[in-house]
Design a protein around this motif. Sequence first.
Motif, mmCIF file in Angstrom:
data_model
loop_
_atom_site.group_PDB
_atom_site.id
_atom_site.type_symbol
_atom_site.label_atom_id
_atom_site.label_comp_id
_atom_site.label_asym_id
_atom_site.label_seq_id
_atom_site.Cartn_x
_atom_site.Cartn_y
_atom_site.Cartn_z
ATOM 1 N N PHE B 6 23.044 4.762 44.005
ATOM 2 C CA PHE B 6 23.344 6.139 43.588
ATOM 3 C C PHE B 6 22.394 7.122 44.283
ATOM 4 C CE2 PHE B 6 23.026 9.257 39.793
ATOM 5 C CZ PHE B 6 24.081 10.017 40.271
ATOM 6 N N GLU B 7 21.097 6.794 44.279
ATOM 7 C CA GLU B 7 20.116 7.693 44.889
ATOM 8 C C GLU B 7 20.316 7.807 46.396
ATOM 9 O OE1 GLU B 7 16.324 6.469 43.347
ATOM 10 O OE2 GLU B 7 16.815 7.334 41.392
ATOM 11 N N GLN B 72 29.036 8.865 36.759
ATOM 12 C CA GLN B 72 28.785 9.649 35.533
ATOM 13 C C GLN B 72 27.368 10.227 35.496
ATOM 14 O OE1 GLN B 72 30.146 6.216 34.697
ATOM 15 N NE2 GLN B 72 32.099 7.119 35.220
ATOM 16 N N LEU B 74 24.134 12.399 34.793
ATOM 17 C CA LEU B 74 23.700 13.186 33.632
ATOM 18 C C LEU B 74 22.361 13.847 33.949
ATOM 19 C CD1 LEU B 74 24.564 10.673 30.791
ATOM 20 C CD2 LEU B 74 25.641 12.879 31.168
ATOM 21 N N ALA B 75 22.005 14.814 33.113
ATOM 22 C CA ALA B 75 20.706 15.480 33.194
ATOM 23 C C ALA B 75 20.421 15.990 34.610
ATOM 24 C CB ALA B 75 19.615 14.556 32.679
ATOM 25 N N HIS B 76 19.270 15.633 35.183
ATOM 26 C CA HIS B 76 18.905 16.154 36.506
ATOM 27 C C HIS B 76 19.956 15.811 37.559
ATOM 28 C CE1 HIS B 76 16.998 15.759 40.514
ATOM 29 N NE2 HIS B 76 16.410 16.901 40.177
ATOM 30 N N ASP B 77 20.470 14.586 37.522
ATOM 31 C CA ASP B 77 21.499 14.188 38.488
ATOM 32 C C ASP B 77 22.726 15.106 38.383
ATOM 33 O OD1 ASP B 77 19.927 12.001 39.214
ATOM 34 O OD2 ASP B 77 20.851 10.708 37.695
ATOM 35 N N LEU B 78 23.093 15.391 37.140
ATOM 36 C CA LEU B 78 24.275 16.232 36.904
ATOM 37 C C LEU B 78 24.033 17.646 37.443
ATOM 38 C CD1 LEU B 78 27.045 16.664 35.536
ATOM 39 C CD2 LEU B 78 25.837 17.199 33.436
ATOM 40 N N ARG B 79 22.841 18.182 37.159
ATOM 41 C CA ARG B 79 22.540 19.548 37.637
ATOM 42 C C ARG B 79 22.483 19.579 39.159
ATOM 43 N NH1 ARG B 79 18.508 19.076 33.653
ATOM 44 N NH2 ARG B 79 16.864 19.289 35.203
ATOM 45 N N SER B 210 14.956 23.654 36.409
ATOM 46 C CA SER B 210 14.676 24.129 35.047
ATOM 47 C C SER B 210 15.882 24.030 34.120
ATOM 48 C CB SER B 210 14.243 25.592 35.095
ATOM 49 O OG SER B 210 15.340 26.395 35.484
ATOM 50 N N GLY B 211 17.073 23.890 34.676
ATOM 51 C CA GLY B 211 18.276 23.904 33.842
ATOM 52 C C GLY B 211 18.668 25.310 33.420
ATOM 53 N N GLU B 212 17.960 26.314 33.934
ATOM 54 C CA GLU B 212 18.257 27.695 33.556
ATOM 55 C C GLU B 212 18.980 28.412 34.684
ATOM 56 O OE1 GLU B 212 16.192 29.715 31.011
ATOM 57 O OE2 GLU B 212 14.710 28.212 30.463
#
Lengths: 258, 229
Positions: B6-7, B72, B74-79, B210-212
């Motif tokens: 994946f990476e 699938q 998620l989190a940092h990967d998803l962003r 940051s997810g922001e």
Amino acid sequence: MTNNDKPKLSVKDFNLFYGKFQALRDVTIGIPENQITSIIGPSGCGKSTFLRSFNRMNDLIPSVHTSGKIELDNENIFETDVVELRQRVGMVFQRPNPFPKSIFENIAFGPRAHGVRDKLILSEIVEKSLRQSALWDEVKDQIHKSGLALSGGQQQRLCIARALAVEPEVILMDEPASALDPIATLKIEDLIQLLKVKYTIVIVTHNMQQAARASDFTLFFNMADDRAGYLVESGNTVDIFTNPKEHQTEQYISGRFG
Amino acid sequence: MARDIFERKIQQIKDEILLLGSMVEQAALDSVAAFKNKDQKAARTIIEEDQAINDKRFAIENAIMILFATQQPLAHDLRLLSAMFLVSNELERMGDYAKGIASNTIRLGNTDIPIPIRDIEKMAEIGVSMLHRSLSAFVNEKIDQAIKIPEDDDQVDELFNKSYRAIVNAMVANPATIDEASFLLWVVHNLERFADRSVNICERTIFIISGELLEMDSSDDEMRFDHED
């Protein structure tokens, strides 16, 4: 806790030991009412033990002792009658486990044990429970057939109907879909969404996508070096899965460990 | 459980984004050179080569979709993957601005209307530099750089306003040139938007870390940070 939600279950400084081994350490959390809370974490982190604490299933294991408090509607569950507690806090297990009896008798069993004798009332309870568990239309013509004759997914919905028959307030589910195929799994997840209007649901799952799809609130547990489970992070499911605050949560949900 | 495959796939997509970025950079530099030299042949080549930019963008989108479907994230990967999806779109649009400059170079032909070429070259130079640095901040997830780069957009906006006024003044002074001068307005507009898109890349960089989602509004004197906490 999410905003403005009253906790149905309130856990404070809860510790649980199997003999000398500490399985849960210092857990403090509120479980929001009429929401679906999922508990995720690697194997051995104590998530099932934590779930089973809510209706004192661990009492059945002689070496178990606990400290701290768990309250159901502000009432300490360790000071209430365990039969009454388990009526209020029902449970559904990983593998469907219907009794070797008819569909009808599977569901009537609980109400009967609680003293309901009237056949008409029992019939009403059976139909209502089967409707709530989205099984009625599939089995209404065969409710006197054995529960074991149903498919795995139907058996699990039968077990949910059986749990609903005693009108609980909380339903605990330990990996309720892990033995089911994907379609039966999605049916259970949809069913849980319908049930949360009336019930508070707590679900343990290894399936991250299931937690993401089916729950409103998520607790992430991990194991410390001494193998005691502890709560790392809790929050709205959407936040946990898109932007968790803790590095450990990030690593776990993105598949870097566990 | 490390996710090596994946990476590796994420790294490949990052590399492709850098490659797409360098194609866009080259297209922008070439388009302004063709514009300056009134080189219609070079302008035609830029228009033709825009197809390669579009193709690469679709290839990147496809690779990201496959990872969404199969891994699938998620989190940092998803962003990160969502941000890469958007950034490939930004880059493709920046390629269109270079193509737009080339088209207007062809429309202008051998015109002798006055052209604020120094300011236009300066806008292109800053714009390309912003793109280069914003992509570098993006792939290396450098939040401090991503916060700084949008400051340069003020210079581009100033140059845009200055050349806009010069072009409009020339129109007023000599209405017979309005048709041709309007093509010039397109050129400076494209360069101004080119820089804005780099600001968007910086916003996405901050989002990954940051997810922001910050609006780094380039039209304000100050950058706005709509943090809630």
